[in-house]
Every structure is written in structure tokens, then in C-alpha cells.
Scaffold this motif. Structure first.
Motif, PDB file in Angstrom:
ATOM      1  N   GLU A 266       0.850  -1.186   0.000  1.00 11.22           N
ATOM      2  CA  GLU A 266       0.000   0.000   0.000  1.00 11.22           C
ATOM      3  C   GLU A 266       0.888   1.238   0.000  1.00 11.22           C
ATOM      4  O   GLU A 266       1.809   1.332   0.812  1.00 11.22           O
ATOM      5  N   PRO A 267       0.643   2.190  -0.895  1.00 11.59           N
ATOM      6  CA  PRO A 267       1.413   3.441  -0.836  1.00 11.59           C
ATOM      7  C   PRO A 267       1.237   4.107   0.526  1.00 11.59           C
ATOM      8  O   PRO A 267       0.118   4.316   0.992  1.00 11.59           O
ATOM      9  N   PHE A 268       2.341   4.415   1.159  1.00 13.93           N
ATOM     10  CA  PHE A 268       2.291   4.943   2.521  1.00 13.93           C
ATOM     11  C   PHE A 268       1.754   6.363   2.528  1.00 13.93           C
ATOM     12  O   PHE A 268       2.197   7.223   1.764  1.00 13.93           O
ATOM     13  N   ASN A 269       0.780   6.596   3.407  1.00 15.64           N
ATOM     14  CA  ASN A 269       0.188   7.917   3.599  1.00 15.64           C
ATOM     15  C   ASN A 269       0.213   8.221   5.090  1.00 15.64           C
ATOM     16  O   ASN A 269      -0.413   7.510   5.879  1.00 15.64           O
ATOM     17  N   PRO A 270       0.937   9.254   5.533  1.00 17.54           N
ATOM     18  CA  PRO A 270       1.013   9.529   6.975  1.00 17.54           C
ATOM     19  C   PRO A 270      -0.335   9.802   7.622  1.00 17.54           C
ATOM     20  O   PRO A 270      -0.500   9.566   8.822  1.00 17.54           O
ATOM     21  N   ARG A 271      -1.313  10.278   6.861  1.00 17.53           N
ATOM     22  CA  ARG A 271      -2.616  10.596   7.449  1.00 17.53           C
ATOM     23  C   ARG A 271      -3.453   9.345   7.682  1.00 17.53           C
ATOM     24  O   ARG A 271      -4.032   9.164   8.755  1.00 17.53           O
ATOM     25  N   THR A 272      -3.534   8.488   6.690  1.00 21.58           N
ATOM     26  CA  THR A 272      -4.380   7.300   6.819  1.00 21.58           C
ATOM     27  C   THR A 272      -3.671   6.135   7.491  1.00 21.58           C
ATOM     28  O   THR A 272      -4.332   5.211   7.967  1.00 21.58           O
ATOM     29  N   HIS A 273      -2.354   6.159   7.548  1.00 20.56           N
ATOM     30  CA  HIS A 273      -1.591   5.068   8.162  1.00 20.56           C
ATOM     31  C   HIS A 273      -0.878   5.531   9.427  1.00 20.56           C
ATOM     32  O   HIS A 273       0.195   5.031   9.753  1.00 20.56           O
ATOM     33  N   HIS A 274      -1.477   6.480  10.130  1.00 16.78           N
ATOM     34  CA  HIS A 274      -0.805   7.033  11.308  1.00 16.78           C
ATOM     35  C   HIS A 274      -0.616   5.996  12.405  1.00 16.78           C
ATOM     36  O   HIS A 274       0.315   6.089  13.203  1.00 16.78           O
ATOM     37  N   GLN A 275      -1.492   4.971  12.457  1.00 13.93           N
ATOM     38  CA  GLN A 275      -1.360   3.972  13.515  1.00 13.93           C
ATOM     39  C   GLN A 275      -0.174   3.046  13.296  1.00 13.93           C
ATOM     40  O   GLN A 275       0.203   2.304  14.202  1.00 13.93           O
ATOM     41  N   HIS A 276       0.422   3.080  12.108  1.00 13.95           N
ATOM     42  CA  HIS A 276       1.574   2.222  11.818  1.00 13.95           C
ATOM     43  C   HIS A 276       2.894   2.986  11.846  1.00 13.95           C
ATOM     44  O   HIS A 276       3.935   2.401  11.538  1.00 13.95           O
ATOM     45  N   ILE A 277       2.870   4.249  12.200  1.00 13.15           N
ATOM     46  CA  ILE A 277       4.093   5.050  12.227  1.00 13.15           C
ATOM     47  C   ILE A 277       4.879   4.728  13.493  1.00 13.15           C
ATOM     48  O   ILE A 277       4.327   4.720  14.597  1.00 13.15           O
TER      49      ILE A 277
END
Length: 293
Positions: A266-277
Motif C-alpha cells: 500500500e502506498p504509505f500515507n502519513p494521514r491514513t496510516h498514522h497507527q503504523h508510524i
């Protein structure tokens, strides 16, 4: 049951059948732009439960879900027309009277566009009835709405879904690095059981990189502005392509092997993937090399 009488004239001198056609073994053409099998394209929408078909796109984009059937091109707005050529989906019409439509334009779980035609509205209502029947019979359960606010406490595993950087792009891995499966098909027509990560291959590097590309590393005093990712950009181009194609080292050099499943990057998006940061390097990374960029 009745026994079938086979005359002697139907067999050759060695006992084999004369008129039986030999089995055909389909192979992926070496110049084919996609290796995804037709059986791997069929799926269901996670929002409405209706059938969809996944197709690869050009320019390295993620696969796109299309409606399984064609629609008259005259009933579809030009900006919503798709066509498939040699297994690749293109966001435009091909000049024929028929076209494909992206499932999102017909999904009853998403708002309808004001430019949709009466044919598309009727098809959307039909898909809504199918979705309701699937829910009433217990064959489909819509996924719960995602929480818009970031979690107050990070309870996920440190490497549940790490961020991987390859080909100058950042992707969210489908799972831990050691458990990313190969998508190639074996000779037994099963999915390859080997992972993409090979201990004997060149390893990546766990690094701390700026969370946003426009930030200067020298002006990031807060740890929340750093991102821990598994960097593969220093590896050879062929090795990065192997990771992007999600293939093990054995199937990386097998052009005739087809893909029995879709890649799950999945292309990384800091907004939608914040729980994986993750803002710190893992305690026990797969590679002993660490760094900071």
C-alpha cells in the motif's frame, strides 16, 4: 452404471487413445505486462460485498477494482470510462461502444456522483439490493468505519506493518517483513510458501527518515517528526523490483511463473496510516545495520 465399450480401433498399438487431445499448459508470455492470473483477479468489495475484478495499472500504480461486466460507453461519462488491454487497465475509453467502469463509481456504499447516468444509477440500485441480501443471509458483514482520531496509546506490535522504502517510494508492508509471502504460482499450481525476505540475499537497513519529504533533517528536533522505515534503495535495481513484485528469490528469475495472488503493498500515507508510524528503530531489526537520514 454401465461400462463403456471401447473398440480396439480407438486405441493405438501401445494402448493409448488415438483421438484424445493432449493437455495444453498455459504459460505467461515473456513480454506480458502482467503476470496476474484471471482467478486471482476475482474478489468482493469490502464495503458492499459485490463482485469486483482487480486489474494492474500502468506507471506502477496499485491495482484498480473494476465492475465485472462491460457497460455501453454512451451511458458512461467520459471521465469514468476504463478499458483493459493485455491485462492492464487504462483510465480512458478505447473507441469501442463498450467500456469498463471502476467499482467505486457503482458501489452503493459510496455517494453517487451527480454526473452518473440512468444506466449507472439502475446498476447501483441493483448492487445495493445484492448487498442487502448478502447482509440479511449472513454472507457479508460490512467493515466498521475507521476511527478518524489517532489512537491515544500505541498497542500494536512494533513491526506489525512496517514502512518499506524501495524504488524511491514508501510502501506500507502487509505484515512483518519475515512473513510477507511470495505471490508466484508453483508447478503444483499452489501458492509459493516462501517469504520475500531471504536471509541469504542482500539485507535492507533500518533507518530514521523525516516523516515528510519536505522537512530538512537538521531542523527536526522532535522524535515525532522522524519515521522508522526499512530502506531498500541501496540495493540493486533488480532486487528492488523483486520486492515490489513480492516474489521470493527462487521465483524472481522465473518469468514463466504466473502470479496466483495480488501484491499487497500500500502506498504509505502519513494521514491514513498514522497507527503504523514508528518513531524509533526496532529493538531487534532483521538487519544489524542501522542509520539515520
Amino acid at each position: 452404471m454401465h461400462a463403456t465399450n471401447i473398440s480396439a480401433s480407438d486405441r493405438a498399438w501401445d494402448g493409448s487413445y488415438k483421438h484424445r487431445r493432449p493437455q495444453r499448459f498455459l504459460r505467461v508470455a515473456p513480454d506480458s505486462p502482467t503476470r496476474l492470473l484471471r482467478t486471482a483477479q476475482q474478489s468482493r468489495c469490502s464495503d458492499c460485498g459485490n463482485h469486483i475484478e482487480w486489474y494492474d495499472r500502468t506507471a506502477g500504480h496499485n491495482p484498480v477494482p473494476l465492475h465485472p461486466h462491460e457497460l455501453p460507453a454512451a451511458d458512461v461519462p467520459p471521465h469514468q470510462r476504463w478499458h483493459v488491454d493485455t491485462g492492464i487497465a487504462h483510465p480512458s475509453g478505447d473507441g469501442s461502444p463498450w467500456c469498463r467502469v471502476r467499482h467505486r463509481a457503482l458501489c452503493p456504499a459510496t455517494p453517487a456522483e451527480p454526473t452518473s447516468s440512468s444506466t449507472m444509477d439502475a446498476l447501483r440500485r441493483s448492487l445495493a439490493l445484492t448487498s442487502r441480501r448478502l447482509q440479511d443471509t449472513g454472507h457479508f458483514t460490512p467493515r466498521p468505519p475507521s476511527c478518524a482520531d489517532p489512537p491515544t496509546q500505541d498497542t500494536a506490535a512494533p513491526e506489525a506493518r512496517p514502512v518499506v522504502q524501495l524504488l524511491c517510494l514508501r510502501y506500507l508492508a502487509p505484515g512483518p517483513l519475515a512473513h510477507i509471502p511470495c505471490v508466484a504460482q508453483t508447478r503444483a499450481r499452489n501458492r509459493c510458501p516462501h517469504p520475500v525476505l531471504d536471509p541469504d540475499a542482500l539485507p535492507g537497513i533500518w533507518v530514521l527518515a523525516p516523516l515528510h519529504h519536505d522537512h530538512e533533517p537538521g531542523h527536526l528536533p522532535f522524535a515525532e517528526l522522524w519515521l522508522a522505515l526499512y530502506d531498500l534503495t541501496h540495493l540493486p535495481y533488480s532486487e528492488q523490483l523483486r520486492w515490489r513484485a513480492q516474489r521470493c528469490t527462487a521465483h524472481a528469475t522465473a518469468p514463466d511463473a504466473a502470479d496466483i495472488a495480488r501484491t499487497t503493498w500500500e502506498p504509505f500515507n502519513p494521514r491514513t496510516h498514522h497507527q503504523h508510524i514508528r518513531h524509533h528503530l526496532p529493538a531487534s531489526p532483521h538487519s544489524a545495520r542501522q542509520g539515520r537520514r
